[in-house]
Motif scaffolding. Sequence first.
Motif, PDB file in Angstrom:
ATOM      1  N   LYS A   1       0.849  -1.179   0.000  1.00  0.00           N
ATOM      2  CA  LYS A   1       0.000   0.000   0.000  1.00  0.00           C
ATOM      3  C   LYS A   1       0.891   1.237   0.000  1.00  0.00           C
ATOM      4  O   LYS A   1       1.846   1.332   0.773  1.00  0.00           O
ATOM      5  N   SER A   2       0.552   2.173  -0.870  1.00  0.00           N
ATOM      6  CA  SER A   2       1.348   3.385  -0.989  1.00  0.00           C
ATOM      7  C   SER A   2       0.879   4.425   0.010  1.00  0.00           C
ATOM      8  O   SER A   2      -0.323   4.680   0.139  1.00  0.00           O
TER       9      SER A   2
ATOM     10  N   LYS B   1       4.721   1.350   1.119  1.00  0.00           N
ATOM     11  CA  LYS B   1       5.607   2.012   0.166  1.00  0.00           C
ATOM     12  C   LYS B   1       5.400   3.522   0.265  1.00  0.00           C
ATOM     13  O   LYS B   1       4.321   4.027  -0.015  1.00  0.00           O
TER      14      LYS B   1
ATOM     15  N   VAL C   1       5.572   7.054  -1.056  1.00  0.00           N
ATOM     16  CA  VAL C   1       5.680   7.637  -2.393  1.00  0.00           C
ATOM     17  C   VAL C   1       6.010   9.121  -2.365  1.00  0.00           C
ATOM     18  O   VAL C   1       6.406   9.686  -3.393  1.00  0.00           O
TER      19      VAL C   1
ATOM     20  N   ASN D   1      -1.600   7.482  -6.976  1.00  0.00           N
ATOM     21  CA  ASN D   1      -0.733   6.444  -6.414  1.00  0.00           C
ATOM     22  C   ASN D   1      -0.829   6.361  -4.896  1.00  0.00           C
ATOM     23  O   ASN D   1      -0.350   5.392  -4.306  1.00  0.00           O
TER      24      ASN D   1
END
Length: 384
Positions: free
Chosen positions: A10-11, A35, A37, A71
């Motif tokens: 999961k961002s 993650k 971003v 994202n």
Amino acid sequence: MSSSPTTAPKSIAIVGCGFVADYYLKSLPLHPELKLVGVMDRNGDRSAKFAAYHSISRVYSSLEELLADDNVDIVLNLTNPSSHYSVSKAALEAGKHVYSEKPLAMSMWQAEELVNLAEQRGLYISSAPCSLLSETAQTVWKALRENKVGKVRLVYAEMDDGLVHKMPYQKWLSQSGTPWPYKDEFEVGCTLEHAGYYVTWLTAFFGPAETVSAFSSCLVPDKQTDIPLDMNAPDFSVACIKFASGVVARLTCSIVAPHDHSLRIIGDDGILGIKDCWYYGSPVYIRRSITIRRKRLEGIWKQNYPLVRKAARLGSRSAQEMDFCRGVAEMADAIAGERPSRLSARFSLHNNELVLAIHNSLETGSPYKLTTSFEPIEPMPWAQ
């Protein structure tokens, strides 16, 4: 100490690159299911410095730019507490899940609006702290489920941090060099900042609170700061909380009394306790009473109760060893598994109400009956 992710990570994007953000970055490598971003801060220099230190490639120029990024799955709200509501609301309205630093909101109507908005849109919102998910908290909970100290009657929980205004707090820097925001910390107050560390444990262990009778006071109004404070917040509070299960707890918070983060859970057959909830691997002990020549001696026999698993070491020299990202990771796992988060919206809302009731006793000074509740939550799989 995260399990290997079974689905795509999961961002997450961070809003607020202040003092606490470094703690999250320190434990982020433990969670490959997350993650990062990008980051954003209303102070562009601060976000740039933070990103450079942690080698983060994306720095958003505004909250709007961050929220427009498809994202981003989860917004990690690490802003000033007074901004928690507005930032979390904007994120939810943009279709993002939210994990917020404590408190969820500074007013109950704001917290309720956030939870209702999340539920209406099918989104997740949770609030720190996540120390309930620590090895120590899960071990204490396991011992309670196993009835290791018999029927629990009373709990003493302490969150005292010493004479903070006498400490060299102006020299305190985060890992990336951000100063401790002492003006904001003093104006928010130790109850809103720290009571949640034990409130979340107690409500998970003993169920929703029914009533709280609290007293709070501002003992050192000016905190002897080099800049004036705009408001007085409690630097001492004590609360007696009655839970639906019948257990009563006394919770004390202060930045005046000597450092004490201990917990003692008093049952008919012994005392279950720890020394410091800020260490995820803090040992758990049980004290028993024995009778010698017809005289009952309290707590004279002590034994350690083994942790459910070994806690990860973060290599920190600070006053805590906490995996700050564990709550975010638990939310990400819940989203991926389409299950309720353990630190659910209603759980966070109830704890927010309880902490606010204690904080606001500076003005009210009267018993408070809780209006919120939550469904029982489950222990972590590795603690069952």
